[in-house]
Design an enzyme around this catalytic site. Structure first.
Site, PDB file in Angstrom:
ATOM      1  N   LYS A   1     -38.699  53.770  36.522  1.00 35.50           N
ATOM      2  CA  LYS A   1     -37.393  53.188  36.831  1.00 35.50           C
ATOM      3  C   LYS A   1     -37.485  52.088  37.905  1.00 35.50           C
ATOM      4  CE  LYS A   1     -34.498  57.185  35.620  1.00 35.50           C
ATOM      5  NZ  LYS A   1     -33.335  57.982  36.115  1.00 35.50           N
TER       6      LYS A   1
ATOM      7  N   TYR B   1     -28.132  55.322  27.647  1.00 37.53           N
ATOM      8  CA  TYR B   1     -27.514  56.459  28.346  1.00 37.53           C
ATOM      9  C   TYR B   1     -26.146  56.822  27.775  1.00 37.53           C
ATOM     10  CZ  TYR B   1     -31.069  56.771  32.035  1.00 37.53           C
ATOM     11  OH  TYR B   1     -32.235  56.977  32.744  1.00 37.53           O
TER      12      TYR B   1
ATOM     13  N   ASN C   1     -34.434  58.128  40.906  1.00 40.53           N
ATOM     14  CA  ASN C   1     -35.411  59.218  40.852  1.00 40.53           C
ATOM     15  C   ASN C   1     -36.686  58.832  40.096  1.00 40.53           C
ATOM     16  OD1 ASN C   1     -34.265  59.262  38.340  1.00 40.53           O
ATOM     17  ND2 ASN C   1     -33.693  61.413  38.357  1.00 40.53           N
TER      18      ASN C   1
ATOM     19  N   HIS D   1     -37.851  58.446  34.022  1.00 37.89           N
ATOM     20  CA  HIS D   1     -37.095  59.112  32.964  1.00 37.89           C
ATOM     21  C   HIS D   1     -38.092  59.703  31.985  1.00 37.89           C
ATOM     22  CE1 HIS D   1     -34.516  59.830  29.481  1.00 37.89           C
ATOM     23  NE2 HIS D   1     -35.494  59.291  28.783  1.00 37.89           N
TER      24      HIS D   1
ATOM     25  N   GLU E   1     -35.550  57.738  21.358  1.00 38.57           N
ATOM     26  CA  GLU E   1     -35.766  56.836  22.498  1.00 38.57           C
ATOM     27  C   GLU E   1     -36.966  55.912  22.267  1.00 38.57           C
ATOM     28  OE1 GLU E   1     -33.760  59.918  25.744  1.00 38.57           O
ATOM     29  OE2 GLU E   1     -35.902  59.512  25.869  1.00 38.57           O
TER      30      GLU E   1
END
Ligand code: GTP
Ligand code: MG
Length: 138
Positions: free
Chosen positions: A9, A49, A112, A115, A126
């Site tokens: 990320k 998302y 965080n 993913h 995905e």
């Protein structure tokens, strides 16, 4: 042999942690069979998302994902989906186990660092969202 989808990320890419995070995957026996650095568009992030669209943090999550580039990748290995989730650690770094990516690198539940797909169906979906079949060179 299983495949999963992973994102390094923006918060991690900004802090120059791509190599350290890839090392965690490689040392656990996961092989990156496709990877690229991209700057997600808003539409791409919202689509990715979409399952979280009604959640209160959706807007913030999308902003964080498009703030700067990410690395998207496909990881291959025995039990790759679960293994990746273990290496990542809990969503909230405050709850993440010692030695996990999120324990070591994540800043907050939003930022965080990684993913990872949560099931075979989402992994397949995905992977297709970001890669063509020709790009998977495992
Ligand atoms: P992913 O691998 O990213 O899907 O993480 P996850 O499966 O552990 O978490 P989940 O699918 O529930 O949430 C997706 C992402 O939304 C998380 O990785 C977080 O970055 C973000 N997120 C979840 N809860 C919150 C929250 O309360 N605030 C913010 N800002 N982000 C959140
Ligand atoms: Mg999830």
């Amino acid at each position: 042999i299983e495949r999963t989808f992973s994102i390094i990320k923006p918060d991690a890419v900004r802090r120059n942690l791509i190599g350290k995070i890839l090392t965690k995957f490689e040392e656990a026996g996961l092989r990156p069979i496709a990877l690229k650095k991209i700057h997600m568009t808003r539409a791409q992030a919202e689509g990715f998302y979409a399952v979280h669209k009604e959640r209160p943090f959706f807007g913030e999550l999308v902003e964080q994902m498009i703030a700067s580039p990410v690395v998207v990748q496909v990881l291959e290995g025995e039990g790759a989906i679960l293994k990746n989730r273990e290496i990542m650690g809990a969503t909230n770094p405050a709850n993440a186990a010692e030695g996990t990516i999120r324990k070591e690198f994540a800043l907050s539940v939003g930022e965080n660092s990684v993913h990872g797909s949560d099931a075979p169906e989402t992994a397949a979906q995905e992977i297709k969202y970001f890669f063509t079949d020709e790009e998977l060179v495992g």
